[in-house]
Each structure stands twice: as structure tokens, then as C-alpha cells.
Design a protein around this motif. Structure first.
Motif, PDB file in Angstrom:
ATOM      1  N   ASP A   1       0.922  -1.437  -0.158  1.00 41.20           N
ATOM      2  CA  ASP A   1       0.101  -0.237  -0.130  1.00 41.20           C
ATOM      3  C   ASP A   1       0.645   1.737   0.521  1.00 41.20           C
ATOM      4  O   ASP A   1       0.547   2.740  -0.499  1.00 41.20           O
ATOM      5  CB  ASP A   1      -0.648   0.040   1.261  1.00 41.20           C
ATOM      6  N   ARG A   2       2.244   0.806   0.421  1.00 39.72           N
ATOM      7  CA  ARG A   2       3.239   2.608   0.666  1.00 39.72           C
ATOM      8  C   ARG A   2       3.547   2.626  -1.014  1.00 39.72           C
ATOM      9  O   ARG A   2       5.121   3.516  -1.251  1.00 39.72           O
ATOM     10  CB  ARG A   2       3.605   2.105   1.868  1.00 39.72           C
ATOM     11  N   LEU A   3       4.029   1.195  -1.899  1.00 39.60           N
ATOM     12  CA  LEU A   3       4.269   1.060  -3.217  1.00 39.60           C
ATOM     13  C   LEU A   3       4.502   2.249  -4.119  1.00 39.60           C
ATOM     14  O   LEU A   3       2.930   3.383  -4.387  1.00 39.60           O
ATOM     15  CB  LEU A   3       3.910  -0.505  -3.664  1.00 39.60           C
ATOM     16  N   ARG A   4       5.089   3.613  -4.701  1.00 35.35           N
ATOM     17  CA  ARG A   4       4.592   4.530  -5.079  1.00 35.35           C
ATOM     18  C   ARG A   4       5.513   4.458  -6.617  1.00 35.35           C
ATOM     19  O   ARG A   4       6.596   3.404  -6.579  1.00 35.35           O
ATOM     20  CB  ARG A   4       4.924   5.916  -4.776  1.00 35.35           C
ATOM     21  N   ALA A   5       5.587   4.549  -7.958  1.00 33.71           N
ATOM     22  CA  ALA A   5       6.557   5.196  -9.131  1.00 33.71           C
ATOM     23  C   ALA A   5       6.768   7.033  -8.967  1.00 33.71           C
ATOM     24  O   ALA A   5       5.613   7.665  -8.298  1.00 33.71           O
ATOM     25  CB  ALA A   5       5.188   4.950 -10.597  1.00 33.71           C
ATOM     26  N   CYS A   6       8.333   6.663  -8.779  1.00 36.41           N
ATOM     27  CA  CYS A   6       8.535   8.284  -8.648  1.00 36.41           C
ATOM     28  C   CYS A   6       8.161   9.175  -9.425  1.00 36.41           C
ATOM     29  O   CYS A   6       8.225   8.847 -10.684  1.00 36.41           O
ATOM     30  CB  CYS A   6      10.107   8.665  -8.335  1.00 36.41           C
ATOM     31  N   PRO A   7       7.985  10.180  -9.092  1.00 38.12           N
ATOM     32  CA  PRO A   7       7.251  11.196 -10.143  1.00 38.12           C
ATOM     33  C   PRO A   7       8.377  11.941 -10.902  1.00 38.12           C
ATOM     34  O   PRO A   7       7.750  12.939 -11.733  1.00 38.12           O
ATOM     35  CB  PRO A   7       5.762  11.597  -9.513  1.00 38.12           C
ATOM     36  N   ALA A   8       9.065  11.879 -10.190  1.00 35.91           N
ATOM     37  CA  ALA A   8      10.496  12.989 -10.436  1.00 35.91           C
ATOM     38  C   ALA A   8      10.688  12.580 -12.265  1.00 35.91           C
ATOM     39  O   ALA A   8      10.115  11.627 -12.558  1.00 35.91           O
ATOM     40  CB  ALA A   8      11.803  12.847 -10.005  1.00 35.91           C
ATOM     41  N   PRO A   9      11.317  14.089 -12.931  1.00 37.34           N
ATOM     42  CA  PRO A   9      11.344  14.037 -14.183  1.00 37.34           C
ATOM     43  C   PRO A   9      11.995  12.935 -14.734  1.00 37.34           C
ATOM     44  O   PRO A   9      13.307  13.066 -13.653  1.00 37.34           O
ATOM     45  CB  PRO A   9      12.009  15.259 -14.925  1.00 37.34           C
ATOM     46  N   ARG A  10      12.474  12.244 -15.380  1.00 35.95           N
ATOM     47  CA  ARG A  10      13.182  11.552 -16.213  1.00 35.95           C
ATOM     48  C   ARG A  10      12.929   9.947 -14.943  1.00 35.95           C
ATOM     49  O   ARG A  10      13.963   8.742 -15.609  1.00 35.95           O
ATOM     50  CB  ARG A  10      14.482  11.338 -16.369  1.00 35.95           C
TER      51      ARG A  10
ATOM     52  N   TRP B   1       9.375  11.299  -3.135  1.00 36.44           N
ATOM     53  CA  TRP B   1      10.051  10.947  -4.252  1.00 36.44           C
ATOM     54  C   TRP B   1      11.183  10.044  -3.637  1.00 36.44           C
ATOM     55  O   TRP B   1      10.552   9.492  -2.256  1.00 36.44           O
ATOM     56  CB  TRP B   1      10.796  12.364  -4.981  1.00 36.44           C
ATOM     57  N   CYS B   2      11.446   9.171  -4.332  1.00 33.67           N
ATOM     58  CA  CYS B   2      11.996   7.799  -3.870  1.00 33.67           C
ATOM     59  C   CYS B   2      13.210   8.335  -2.938  1.00 33.67           C
ATOM     60  O   CYS B   2      14.242   7.989  -2.372  1.00 33.67           O
ATOM     61  CB  CYS B   2      12.947   7.419  -5.211  1.00 33.67           C
ATOM     62  N   LYS B   3      13.738   9.708  -3.548  1.00 38.10           N
ATOM     63  CA  LYS B   3      15.818  10.617  -3.018  1.00 38.10           C
ATOM     64  C   LYS B   3      15.186  11.396  -2.859  1.00 38.10           C
ATOM     65  O   LYS B   3      14.962  12.230  -3.619  1.00 38.10           O
ATOM     66  CB  LYS B   3      16.387   9.847  -3.384  1.00 38.10           C
ATOM     67  N   PRO B   4      16.222  12.328  -1.974  1.00 35.35           N
ATOM     68  CA  PRO B   4      16.216  13.612  -2.182  1.00 35.35           C
ATOM     69  C   PRO B   4      16.751  14.656  -3.782  1.00 35.35           C
ATOM     70  O   PRO B   4      16.177  15.684  -4.050  1.00 35.35           O
ATOM     71  CB  PRO B   4      16.698  14.444  -1.188  1.00 35.35           C
ATOM     72  N   SER B   5      17.345  13.647  -4.545  1.00 34.44           N
ATOM     73  CA  SER B   5      17.824  14.079  -5.275  1.00 34.44           C
ATOM     74  C   SER B   5      17.189  14.615  -5.943  1.00 34.44           C
ATOM     75  O   SER B   5      16.751  15.156  -7.270  1.00 34.44           O
ATOM     76  CB  SER B   5      19.019  13.328  -6.289  1.00 34.44           C
ATOM     77  N   CYS B   6      15.974  13.364  -6.135  1.00 35.02           N
ATOM     78  CA  CYS B   6      14.637  13.184  -7.231  1.00 35.02           C
ATOM     79  C   CYS B   6      13.645  15.039  -7.233  1.00 35.02           C
ATOM     80  O   CYS B   6      12.680  15.228  -8.128  1.00 35.02           O
ATOM     81  CB  CYS B   6      13.817  12.015  -7.351  1.00 35.02           C
ATOM     82  N   GLY B   7      13.111  15.068  -5.659  1.00 31.90           N
ATOM     83  CA  GLY B   7      12.876  16.478  -5.593  1.00 31.90           C
ATOM     84  C   GLY B   7      13.395  17.465  -6.302  1.00 31.90           C
ATOM     85  O   GLY B   7      12.886  18.548  -6.200  1.00 31.90           O
ATOM     86  N   ASN B   8      14.434  17.745  -5.755  1.00 31.36           N
ATOM     87  CA  ASN B   8      15.231  18.802  -6.193  1.00 31.36           C
ATOM     88  C   ASN B   8      15.585  19.036  -7.118  1.00 31.36           C
ATOM     89  O   ASN B   8      14.616  20.384  -8.003  1.00 31.36           O
ATOM     90  CB  ASN B   8      16.715  18.628  -5.794  1.00 31.36           C
ATOM     91  N   ARG B   9      15.368  18.220  -8.558  1.00 33.60           N
ATOM     92  CA  ARG B   9      15.115  18.019  -9.965  1.00 33.60           C
ATOM     93  C   ARG B   9      13.221  18.563  -9.767  1.00 33.60           C
ATOM     94  O   ARG B   9      13.577  18.737 -10.980  1.00 33.60           O
ATOM     95  CB  ARG B   9      15.127  16.944 -10.099  1.00 33.60           C
ATOM     96  N   THR B  10      12.710  17.883  -9.882  1.00 28.92           N
ATOM     97  CA  THR B  10      11.300  17.796  -9.674  1.00 28.92           C
ATOM     98  C   THR B  10      10.848  19.585  -9.241  1.00 28.92           C
ATOM     99  O   THR B  10      10.432  20.176 -10.155  1.00 28.92           O
ATOM    100  CB  THR B  10       9.887  17.427  -8.912  1.00 28.92           C
ATOM    101  N   ARG B  11      11.214  20.404  -8.545  1.00 28.86           N
ATOM    102  CA  ARG B  11      10.674  21.958  -7.980  1.00 28.86           C
ATOM    103  C   ARG B  11      11.665  22.538  -8.948  1.00 28.86           C
ATOM    104  O   ARG B  11      11.070  23.641  -8.940  1.00 28.86           O
ATOM    105  CB  ARG B  11      12.221  21.881  -6.125  1.00 28.86           C
ATOM    106  N   VAL B  12      13.681  21.846  -9.353  1.00 21.10           N
ATOM    107  CA  VAL B  12      13.740  23.122 -10.169  1.00 21.10           C
ATOM    108  C   VAL B  12      12.556  22.752 -11.802  1.00 21.10           C
ATOM    109  O   VAL B  12      12.706  24.317 -12.151  1.00 21.10           O
ATOM    110  CB  VAL B  12      15.602  22.603 -10.721  1.00 21.10           C
ATOM    111  N   ALA B  13      12.173  21.738 -12.088  1.00 19.68           N
ATOM    112  CA  ALA B  13      11.615  21.820 -13.220  1.00 19.68           C
ATOM    113  C   ALA B  13      10.687  22.750 -12.706  1.00 19.68           C
ATOM    114  O   ALA B  13       9.460  23.745 -14.227  1.00 19.68           O
ATOM    115  CB  ALA B  13      11.240  20.055 -13.452  1.00 19.68           C
ATOM    116  N   ARG B  14       9.306  22.585 -12.228  1.00 23.07           N
ATOM    117  CA  ARG B  14       8.563  23.693 -11.886  1.00 23.07           C
ATOM    118  C   ARG B  14       9.207  24.748 -11.699  1.00 23.07           C
ATOM    119  O   ARG B  14       8.371  25.799 -12.141  1.00 23.07           O
ATOM    120  CB  ARG B  14       8.230  23.177 -10.860  1.00 23.07           C
TER     121      ARG B  14
END
Length: 210
Positions: free
Chosen positions: A156-165, A179-192
Motif C-alpha cells: 500500500d506504500r509502493l509508489r512510482a517516483c514522479p520526478a522528471p526522468r 519522491w524516491c530520494k531527495p535528488s529527485c525532489g530537487n530536480r522536480t522543484r527545479v523543473a517546476r
């Protein structure tokens, strides 16, 4: 924890850091490298460290088949959220994936065995009931780990990371994790940020003629 093997197997399909997708299990050598980096519990360690195991083409085919089933069922588990973009358009049917896992596990019937060392506590494990080829034992172990994961609370806690790429699956560890890891969160915020900036810089459409 053997259930973790299912997630570790699924994420051998990953972002390659260049905008594409990498596969860690393209060759027998890739399989050998992956296996030696796993904990996976005593059964996997005993198999990998035994003199009779070789990460050859039959073992690679067996593991890749189980992985394809795992990723199809992970996509089902995260629905209606989006599945990993790596293979979302070419997944096997969930019914076929369930059959693949059952067939892989069925290649190696097991029996319960109680181990009780003189200086330790007893522990219960499953052992092969009959001799089996190493490739079959590996496929069965991974299939059972996948079934344990999908039947357990972490599904129930499984997710596909929504970060770009990003194409990784992950288990959500806390309510605010996106996100799966902080770097994916950073990349998403930069893209936004870039998307908002370009939207502000876009020229307004010409006014209609009076």
C-alpha cells in the motif's frame, strides 16, 4: 528481509543519468554484480556463495522473467497512480504475471526446516524438498520474495517516483514523502521553477481586432 528483494529487483531498471533508462541485468556479468551486492537473507547468500552457482544465461533469463512479472504487478499495485514510465506501455497482463511468479516458485518445492544451533535460538526456514538447478532456485527465491512483498503491508506504500526522468519504484517511508530520494525532489522543484519562469516570459497573445 527477503521481501525487500522484490523492490531491489524491480529497480534494476533505472534512470541512466543521461535522460534514458538503464538495465542492470542485460548480461550474466550484470546479474553476478547485482547478486553479490544483495543481502537477501540466508537463502540467497547460501545460493550465491555456493560453488555450484553461476550467473549464466539460463539464470539471467529466469531472473528477467520474474522481474518482468514483478514490474507488471507493481504497476497494478500503484494504480490508479501512474506506473513507472520505463515500461508502462509494454507490461505483461497482471494475470500472466501472477502465473509467472507461481510457475517460478513451483519449480522448487520446499519444506519447513527448523535450525537450532547449540549456542543460539531456533529459527524456521524453507529448504528445497528436492535437488534443483541453481537458476530455478534463484527464480523461485525471487518469486517468493515478490509474493511476500505484494501480499504484505508495504504494498500500500509502493509508489512510482514522479520526478522528471526517474523510473524507480519506492516504498513511501513517511506521509510527506513524494519522491524516491531527495535528488529527485530537487530536480522536480527545479523543473517546476523553470516552467513557471518560462510561463511568465511567454508573450501575451495579440489582442483581437476591434
Amino acid at each position: 528481509m527477503t521481501e525487500q528483494l522484490a523492490l531491489e529487483l524491480a529497480v534494476t531498471v533505472r534512470h541512466d543519468g543521461q535522460g534514458g533508462v538503464a538495465d542492470d541485468l542485460l548480461t550474466p556479468g550484470g546479474l553476478a554484480h547485482w547478486l553479490h551486492g544483495r543481502d537477501g537473507g540466508p537463502a540467497l547468500r547460501a545460493l550465491v556463495e555456493s560453488g555450484g552457482f553461476t550467473a549464466d544465461e539460463p539464470a539471467l533469463r529466469a531472473v528477467r522473467e520474474v522481474r518482468a512479472a514483478v514490474r507488471a504487478l507493481f504497476a497494478r499495485a500503484v494504480a490508479p497512480r501512474p506506473a513507472s514510465a520505463a515500461d508502462a506501455g509494454r507490461l505483461m497482463r497482471a494475470e500472466d504475471a501472477l502465473d509467472v511468479l507461481a510457475a517460478a516458485a513451483g519449480r522448487v518445492p520446499t519444506v519447513a526446516r527448523l535450525d537450532w544451533p547449540p549456542d543460539g535460538a531456533p529459527s524456521l526456514r524453507r529448504a528445497p524438498a528436492v535437488p534443483a538447478a541453481p537458476a530455478d532456485r534463484l527464480a523461485a527465491l525471487l518469486a517468493e520474495a515478490a509474493m511476500d512483498f505484494l501480499a504484505g503491508p508495504e504494498r500500500d506504500r509502493l509508489r512510482a517516483c514522479p520526478a522528471p526522468r526517474c523510473v524507480r519504484y519506492f516504498v513511501k517511508e513517511h506521509p510527506r514523502q513524494e519522491w524516491c530520494k531527495p535528488s529527485c525532489g530537487n530536480r522536480t522543484r527545479v523543473a517546476r521553477h523553470h516552467a513557471r519562469h518560462h510561463a511568465r516570459q511567454r508573450p501575451a497573445p495579440p489582442a483581437p481586432d476591434a
